[in-house]
Design a protein around this motif. Structure first.
Motif, PDB file in Angstrom:
ATOM      1  N   LEU A 158      12.470 148.581  21.591  1.00 45.66           N
ATOM      2  CA  LEU A 158      11.963 148.682  20.215  1.00 45.66           C
ATOM      3  C   LEU A 158      10.444 148.687  20.184  1.00 45.66           C
ATOM      4  O   LEU A 158       9.835 149.351  19.341  1.00 45.66           O
ATOM      5  CB  LEU A 158      12.471 147.500  19.373  1.00 45.66           C
ATOM      6  N   ILE A 159       9.830 147.939  21.092  1.00 42.02           N
ATOM      7  CA  ILE A 159       8.364 147.819  21.093  1.00 42.02           C
ATOM      8  C   ILE A 159       7.769 148.500  22.321  1.00 42.02           C
ATOM      9  O   ILE A 159       6.823 149.276  22.226  1.00 42.02           O
ATOM     10  CB  ILE A 159       7.941 146.324  21.068  1.00 42.02           C
ATOM     11  N   GLY A 160       8.359 148.213  23.476  1.00 41.06           N
ATOM     12  CA  GLY A 160       7.848 148.744  24.744  1.00 41.06           C
ATOM     13  C   GLY A 160       7.711 147.602  25.737  1.00 41.06           C
ATOM     14  O   GLY A 160       7.706 146.435  25.346  1.00 41.06           O
ATOM     15  N   ASN A 161       7.649 147.928  27.013  1.00 44.88           N
ATOM     16  CA  ASN A 161       7.360 146.882  27.999  1.00 44.88           C
ATOM     17  C   ASN A 161       6.878 147.509  29.290  1.00 44.88           C
ATOM     18  O   ASN A 161       7.228 148.631  29.628  1.00 44.88           O
ATOM     19  CB  ASN A 161       8.580 145.998  28.261  1.00 44.88           C
ATOM     20  N   PHE A 162       6.079 146.747  29.976  1.00 44.19           N
ATOM     21  CA  PHE A 162       5.492 147.190  31.232  1.00 44.19           C
ATOM     22  C   PHE A 162       6.567 147.266  32.318  1.00 44.19           C
ATOM     23  O   PHE A 162       7.380 146.351  32.455  1.00 44.19           O
ATOM     24  CB  PHE A 162       4.391 146.197  31.629  1.00 44.19           C
ATOM     25  N   GLY A 163       6.570 148.351  33.092  1.00 41.67           N
ATOM     26  CA  GLY A 163       7.451 148.449  34.263  1.00 41.67           C
ATOM     27  C   GLY A 163       8.927 148.609  33.933  1.00 41.67           C
ATOM     28  O   GLY A 163       9.784 148.385  34.785  1.00 41.67           O
ATOM     29  N   GLN A 164       9.230 148.989  32.684  1.00 45.24           N
ATOM     30  CA  GLN A 164      10.647 149.065  32.285  1.00 45.24           C
ATOM     31  C   GLN A 164      10.992 150.394  31.611  1.00 45.24           C
ATOM     32  O   GLN A 164      11.766 150.428  30.648  1.00 45.24           O
ATOM     33  CB  GLN A 164      10.996 147.912  31.335  1.00 45.24           C
ATOM     34  N   ALA A 165      10.444 151.503  32.109  1.00 41.65           N
ATOM     35  CA  ALA A 165      10.700 152.800  31.453  1.00 41.65           C
ATOM     36  C   ALA A 165      12.193 153.097  31.384  1.00 41.65           C
ATOM     37  O   ALA A 165      12.693 153.570  30.353  1.00 41.65           O
ATOM     38  CB  ALA A 165       9.976 153.918  32.195  1.00 41.65           C
ATOM     39  N   ASN A 166      12.915 152.815  32.462  1.00 44.44           N
ATOM     40  CA  ASN A 166      14.367 153.082  32.482  1.00 44.44           C
ATOM     41  C   ASN A 166      15.080 152.214  31.446  1.00 44.44           C
ATOM     42  O   ASN A 166      15.879 152.701  30.636  1.00 44.44           O
ATOM     43  CB  ASN A 166      14.938 152.875  33.898  1.00 44.44           C
ATOM     44  N   TYR A 167      14.771 150.928  31.469  1.00 41.70           N
ATOM     45  CA  TYR A 167      15.427 149.955  30.586  1.00 41.70           C
ATOM     46  C   TYR A 167      15.049 150.200  29.118  1.00 41.70           C
ATOM     47  O   TYR A 167      15.909 150.204  28.229  1.00 41.70           O
ATOM     48  CB  TYR A 167      15.018 148.560  31.043  1.00 41.70           C
ATOM     49  N   SER A 168      13.760 150.440  28.867  1.00 39.56           N
ATOM     50  CA  SER A 168      13.293 150.665  27.486  1.00 39.56           C
ATOM     51  C   SER A 168      13.938 151.909  26.900  1.00 39.56           C
ATOM     52  O   SER A 168      14.366 151.914  25.739  1.00 39.56           O
ATOM     53  CB  SER A 168      11.776 150.845  27.442  1.00 39.56           C
ATOM     54  N   ALA A 169      14.002 152.981  27.724  1.00 40.11           N
ATOM     55  CA  ALA A 169      14.604 154.231  27.243  1.00 40.11           C
ATOM     56  C   ALA A 169      16.078 154.009  26.919  1.00 40.11           C
ATOM     57  O   ALA A 169      16.572 154.464  25.880  1.00 40.11           O
ATOM     58  CB  ALA A 169      14.439 155.326  28.295  1.00 40.11           C
ATOM     59  N   ALA A 170      16.772 153.296  27.804  1.00 38.50           N
ATOM     60  CA  ALA A 170      18.202 153.042  27.574  1.00 38.50           C
ATOM     61  C   ALA A 170      18.398 152.196  26.320  1.00 38.50           C
ATOM     62  O   ALA A 170      19.286 152.460  25.508  1.00 38.50           O
ATOM     63  CB  ALA A 170      18.808 152.342  28.791  1.00 38.50           C
ATOM     64  N   LYS A 171      17.556 151.175  26.156  1.00 35.73           N
ATOM     65  CA  LYS A 171      17.740 150.242  25.035  1.00 35.73           C
ATOM     66  C   LYS A 171      17.414 150.889  23.693  1.00 35.73           C
ATOM     67  O   LYS A 171      18.040 150.570  22.680  1.00 35.73           O
ATOM     68  CB  LYS A 171      16.907 148.983  25.251  1.00 35.73           C
ATOM     69  N   LEU A 172      16.422 151.792  23.667  1.00 36.70           N
ATOM     70  CA  LEU A 172      16.155 152.497  22.405  1.00 36.70           C
ATOM     71  C   LEU A 172      17.231 153.560  22.183  1.00 36.70           C
ATOM     72  O   LEU A 172      17.617 153.817  21.036  1.00 36.70           O
ATOM     73  CB  LEU A 172      14.757 153.112  22.407  1.00 36.70           C
ATOM     74  N   GLY A 173      17.750 154.119  23.260  1.00 34.63           N
ATOM     75  CA  GLY A 173      18.878 155.054  23.147  1.00 34.63           C
ATOM     76  C   GLY A 173      20.084 154.384  22.501  1.00 34.63           C
ATOM     77  O   GLY A 173      20.798 154.999  21.700  1.00 34.63           O
ATOM     78  N   ARG A 296       4.099 145.221  23.695  1.00 32.24           N
ATOM     79  CA  ARG A 296       4.999 144.750  24.740  1.00 32.24           C
ATOM     80  C   ARG A 296       6.046 143.843  24.123  1.00 32.24           C
ATOM     81  O   ARG A 296       5.785 143.171  23.125  1.00 32.24           O
ATOM     82  CB  ARG A 296       4.240 143.928  25.783  1.00 32.24           C
ATOM     83  N   SER A 297       7.163 143.811  24.792  1.00 32.78           N
ATOM     84  CA  SER A 297       8.286 143.001  24.349  1.00 32.78           C
ATOM     85  C   SER A 297       7.861 141.587  23.925  1.00 32.78           C
ATOM     86  O   SER A 297       8.263 141.091  22.881  1.00 32.78           O
ATOM     87  CB  SER A 297       9.272 142.938  25.514  1.00 32.78           C
ATOM     88  N   GLY A 298       7.020 140.955  24.745  1.00 28.20           N
ATOM     89  CA  GLY A 298       6.632 139.566  24.503  1.00 28.20           C
ATOM     90  C   GLY A 298       5.803 139.372  23.244  1.00 28.20           C
ATOM     91  O   GLY A 298       5.630 138.238  22.770  1.00 28.20           O
ATOM     92  N   ASP A 299       5.279 140.471  22.670  1.00 29.83           N
ATOM     93  CA  ASP A 299       4.477 140.338  21.445  1.00 29.83           C
ATOM     94  C   ASP A 299       5.252 139.634  20.349  1.00 29.83           C
ATOM     95  O   ASP A 299       4.670 139.001  19.472  1.00 29.83           O
ATOM     96  CB  ASP A 299       4.076 141.729  20.903  1.00 29.83           C
TER      97      ASP A 299
END
Ligand code: NAI
Length: 306
Positions: A158-173, A296-299
């Protein structure tokens, strides 16, 4: 057992229920009177290995509390085996009413080093797995004219995160998947919602603080046990949420969030149409103050809702 939930005797599939957030949800489902199919293949955080023990432990916990549970050790990440997860519910309990897509793995790597295998493995479990299991349940849901999907997204998507392009793309998908299911299956009385959970679990337990600010966030995350996400998942699966579909929620310890839907925030119009140069000279100055800063996610730990 609560009347408003209407989960007594219903059947809930919870994927990745052998530990962490999934186990918490499975136990809470059972507490609400649902019969639970515990799906888990007992893999490492990166998706390697496999064991039935985590699923068996969750089953034993549910049965110790007087509940009913069955185990499916079929992977969500394969079309054929996802059918078996839903079949397990139908064979054991004769119906399926709820699907919680929670199974997950991580293969974090900075983008320029991301291997296609690490991309595929993560997308296969999270995004493809959520599609496969949901699609397998769609037919029984359609026939019985009811059903509820709850999918785990993440602020990494939803926001983005460092080093997680695969995971972020899947989770927004998964968010797109959930919203489309909500639209397509509304006519069959089926709902679909997402949760961005927060928990100090195996998945977050290896996060290392590089700054004092991150160390403070990790201390806050440690208070968020996997179980703190379970009541929201059970509510969304229940009749008490019958007006709620296509939404994105989050649980941050004792606080619940409802996320907004993406909407345009600025608009500029040019009667004769745009050239790239005109966009640079006229549109960009209008958009500049509203450009979204990289997040980033932690924000979310320091956020107050708008
Ligand atoms: P976890 O690693 O403790 O549990 C995940 C479970 O999924 C494991 O038991 C694993 O064996 C199972 N699994 C993995 N691949 C599978 C497959 N192919 N088929 C069936 N089961 C499989 O993780 P955690 O923290 O409980 O996360 C649960 C969900 O919540 C995941 O979807 C994760 O992405 C999401 N999430 C978690 C956050 C957190 O703060 N822990 C934050 C945002 C999202």
């Amino acid at each position: 057992m609560s009347d408003i939930l209407g989960l007594e005797g219903k059947v809930a599939i919870v994927t990745g229920a052998g530990g962490g957030i999934g186990r918490g949800i499975a136990l809470e489902m059972a507490k609400a009177g649902a019969k639970v199919v515990i799906n888990d293949i007992g893999v490492s955080l990166g998706g390697e290995g496999g064991s039935a023990s985590p699923a068996e432990e969750t089953k034993a916990m549910i049965e110790a509390g007087g509940g009913q549970a069955a185990i499916s050790t079929d992977s969500v990440s394969d079309w054929e085996s996802a059918q078996k997860i839903v079949q397990c519910a139908l064979d054991t309990f004769g119906q399926v009413d709820v699907v919680v897509n929670n199974a997950g793995i991580l293969r974090d790597t900075i983008f320029h080093k991301m291997d296609p295998a690490d991309w595929r493995a993560v997308v296969d479990v999270h995004l493809n797995g959520s599609f496969y299991v949901s699609r397998a349940a769609a037919e029984p849901f359609r026939q019985q004219m009811s059903g509820a999907f709850v999918h785990m997204t993440s602020t990494s998507g939803l926001i983005g995160n460092f080093g997680q392009a695969n995971y972020s793309a899947a989770k927004l998908g998964i968010v797109g998947l959930s919203k489309s299911i909500a639209l397509d299956m509304e006519r069959f009385g089926v709902r679909s919602n997402c949760i961005a959970p927060f928990a100090w679990s195996r998945m977050t337990g290896s996060i290392q603080a590089k700054t004092p600010e991150e160390a403070e966030r990790i201390e806050r995350l440690k208070q968020m046990t996997p179980e703190t996400n379970a009541p929201l998942a059970v509510f969304l699966a229940s009749d008490a949420a019958k007006e709620v579909t296509g939404q994105i929620f989050a649980a941050r310890l004792n606080e619940l969030f409802l996320f907004n839907q993406t909407r345009p925030i600025r608009s500029v119009h040019k009667a004769e149409g745009w050239t790239p140069e005109a966009i640079a000279e006229r549109a960009l100055p209008a958009f500049k103050a509203s450009l979204t800063p990289l997040g980033r996610s932690g924000d979310v730990f320091s956020w107050d809702p708008v």
